[in-house]
Write an enzyme that holds these catalytic residues in place. Structure first.
Site, mmCIF file in Angstrom:
data_model
loop_
_atom_site.group_PDB
_atom_site.id
_atom_site.type_symbol
_atom_site.label_atom_id
_atom_site.label_comp_id
_atom_site.label_asym_id
_atom_site.label_seq_id
_atom_site.Cartn_x
_atom_site.Cartn_y
_atom_site.Cartn_z
ATOM 1 N N ASP A 79 0.809 -1.215 0.000
ATOM 2 C CA ASP A 79 0.000 0.000 0.000
ATOM 3 C C ASP A 79 0.845 1.268 0.000
ATOM 4 O OD1 ASP A 79 -2.130 -1.722 0.270
ATOM 5 O OD2 ASP A 79 -2.266 -1.478 2.440
ATOM 6 N N LYS A 80 0.292 2.316 -0.591
ATOM 7 C CA LYS A 80 0.980 3.607 -0.620
ATOM 8 C C LYS A 80 1.305 4.092 0.785
ATOM 9 C CE LYS A 80 0.524 8.321 -2.440
ATOM 10 N NZ LYS A 80 -0.338 9.272 -3.194
#
Length: 251
Positions: free
Chosen positions: A124-125
């Protein structure tokens, strides 16, 4: 003399996706060879001659026996796990000489000139930690397909201690937004100031798997760091730096 290979294998070797997904892209009219649309799943290509376009992205011919590279990166928060920078800074933007973990050996980076690397899976970012990049499509498929059950280990910081019932649900697996998320192995749980840190292991990894399961149970994840993929550990690799590894380090 060059050899023809199945189109789905070639796409997988490029690190784009699995062979099965490649077949789906071909059937959906998302693949072209030398500018011509291809829908026959049995199509073969000459990797040293043919130009292949997948979902409007073009891949130039390459040598069949191209050297395979494996890169371990400690991904910072706010960097996306994508081969494209269209939605923000990508992990590929970090694979530079300046970010090589051994500054005195930056010349090693020249090995990657002209090599297309692709991230293996996603992180995930808003998560950080270990991510692999490679041009080995077979390894990408093996590490991302659930049937191979390769472990991925994470350190997760949450706001409060897990209840016994929560542990049971997280271990067993649960429905989140109507979709089943497989269970996680909770290896360790300890206090860190006012927060609690978990060490968890997954053998499958859906989008935001850990965050969604914990969120469903009312826990807030403040830090999520991947520390191992298969045999490969993050170790002391600093955030935002990368290094070459061997395939045998991973599986």
């Amino acid at each position: 003399m060059s050899e023809y290979v199945r189109l789905n294998k070639y796409i997988a070797d490029l690190g784009i996706c699995s062979r099965r997904k490649a077949d789906e892209l071909v059937a959906a009219g998302e693949v072209k060879i030398n500018g011509a649309l291809v829908t026959d799943l049995g199509t073969k290509v000459d990797p040293t001659v043919d130009v292949v376009t997948v979902q409007n992205k073009t891949y130039e011919p390459r040598t069949l026996n191209s050297e395979l590279f494996y890169v371990a990166l400690n991904k910072p928060i706010d960097v996306i796990s994508s081969a494209s920078s269209e939605q923000g800074e990508s992990v590929l933007d970090i694979i530079t000489a300046d970010n090589y973990y051994k500054p005195k050996f930056r010349d090693d980076v020249t090995q990657l000139a002209g090599v297309r690397l692709y991230p293996v899976g996603r992180l995930d970012k808003d998560s950080e930690g270990l991510i692999l990049l490679t041009n080995d499509g077979d390894l990408t498929n093996e590490l991302t397909h659930p049937r191979y059950e390769h472990e991925k280990e994470y350190e997760v910081t949450i706001d409060t201690k897990l209840t016994p019932d929560a542990k049971k649900l997280l271990t067993k697996g649960m429905l989140v937004e109507g979709e089943h998320y497989g269970g996680m192995n909770i290896v360790k749980e300890w206090n860190q100031g006012r927060r609690v840190v978990l060490t968890v292991i997954l053998k499958e990894g859906k989008n935001r798997h850990i965050r969604k399961m914990l969120g469903q149970l009312g826990y807030n994840v403040s830090v999520l760091r991947r520390i191992r993929i298969g045999k490969l550990k993050l170790g002391t690799l600093s955030i935002g730096t990368w290094k070459f590894v061997e395939k045998t380090d991973i599986i």
